[in-house]
Design a protein around this motif. Structure first.
Motif, short mmCIF file in Angstrom:
data_model
loop_
_atom_site.label_atom_id
_atom_site.label_comp_id
_atom_site.label_asym_id
_atom_site.label_seq_id
_atom_site.Cartn_x
_atom_site.Cartn_y
_atom_site.Cartn_z
N LYS A 16 32.83 33.09 31.27
CA LYS A 16 32.29 33.91 30.18
C LYS A 16 30.78 34.11 30.34
O LYS A 16 30.28 35.22 30.20
CB LYS A 16 32.61 33.25 28.84
N ASP A 17 30.04 33.03 30.64
CA ASP A 17 28.59 33.14 30.79
C ASP A 17 28.22 34.09 31.93
O ASP A 17 27.30 34.90 31.80
CB ASP A 17 27.97 31.76 31.05
N GLU A 20 28.86 37.75 31.03
CA GLU A 20 27.84 38.31 30.15
C GLU A 20 26.64 38.80 30.96
O GLU A 20 25.90 39.66 30.52
CB GLU A 20 27.45 37.30 29.08
N ASP A 106 32.35 47.44 29.43
CA ASP A 106 32.16 46.75 28.16
C ASP A 106 32.55 45.28 28.34
O ASP A 106 33.71 44.97 28.60
CB ASP A 106 33.05 47.42 27.10
N THR A 107 31.56 44.40 28.23
CA THR A 107 31.78 42.98 28.51
C THR A 107 32.83 42.37 27.57
O THR A 107 33.68 41.61 28.02
CB THR A 107 30.45 42.20 28.40
N ALA A 108 32.77 42.70 26.29
CA ALA A 108 33.73 42.13 25.33
C ALA A 108 35.15 42.57 25.68
O ALA A 108 36.09 41.76 25.64
CB ALA A 108 33.37 42.55 23.92
N GLN A 109 35.32 43.83 26.05
CA GLN A 109 36.63 44.34 26.43
C GLN A 109 37.13 43.65 27.70
O GLN A 109 38.29 43.26 27.80
CB GLN A 109 36.55 45.85 26.64
N LEU A 111 36.18 40.64 28.85
CA LEU A 111 36.47 39.24 28.52
C LEU A 111 37.85 39.09 27.89
O LEU A 111 38.56 38.12 28.18
CB LEU A 111 35.41 38.68 27.57
N ALA A 112 38.23 40.04 27.06
CA ALA A 112 39.54 40.00 26.40
C ALA A 112 40.67 40.09 27.43
O ALA A 112 41.78 39.59 27.20
CB ALA A 112 39.66 41.11 25.37
N CYS A 113 40.41 40.73 28.58
CA CYS A 113 41.43 40.90 29.62
C CYS A 113 41.49 39.72 30.60
O CYS A 113 42.46 39.58 31.34
CB CYS A 113 41.16 42.17 30.43
N ARG A 115 42.44 36.61 31.43
CA ARG A 115 43.33 35.51 31.00
C ARG A 115 44.48 35.39 32.00
O ARG A 115 44.77 36.33 32.75
CB ARG A 115 43.85 35.76 29.59
#
Length: 125
Positions: A16-17, A20, A106-109, A111-113, A115
């Motif tokens: 995650k870090d 970002e 888009d970093t948030a988008q 990150l959601a993927c 997994r």
């Protein structure tokens, strides 16, 4: 043409870090623990001998980004050890020989993927 298809098996606690900061590190399953901490571990399903070129599409789940540059040794490392650094900086020239550059996303988008079970592909449209 499919250059590469792999499936995420595990996500390191420091991914995650790095994301970002626009960097994603892939390593094949079995990476040493110190590398696994910063990496997305994966199982390769398909790998083409020919390296992708700028303009290829990188797909990570629902997120798509255009490849803007491929470092000189990046594809060799992908084949040899399932390792590559993806830099979402949009650069037209890779700063490091082992990296692939892609358009910013888009970093948030993204990150959601990131997994277990998500498919990562590199394709020519």
């Amino acid at each position: 043409m499919h250059y590469y298809k792999t499936v995420i098996s595990e996500v390191g606690p420091e991914v995650k870090d790095l994301l970002e900061g626009g960097v994603l590190i892939l390593y094949a399953d079995g990476a040493p623990p110190e590398l696994a901490e910063v990496s997305v571990l994966h199982r390769v399903e398909q790998a083409h001998a020919e390296a992708p070129r700028a303009g290829a599409q990188l797909r990570i789940g629902e997120v798509n980004a255009c490849v803007t540059a491929v470092g000189q040794t990046a594809w060799h490392k992908v084949h040899e050890m399932g390792h590559v650094v993806i830099n979402f900086n949009g650069s037209s020239a890779a700063e490091r020989p082992g990296e692939i550059c892609a358009q910013p996303v888009d970093t948030a988008q993204l990150l959601a993927c990131i997994r277990s079970g998500t498919v990562i592909e590199l394709v020519d449209l």
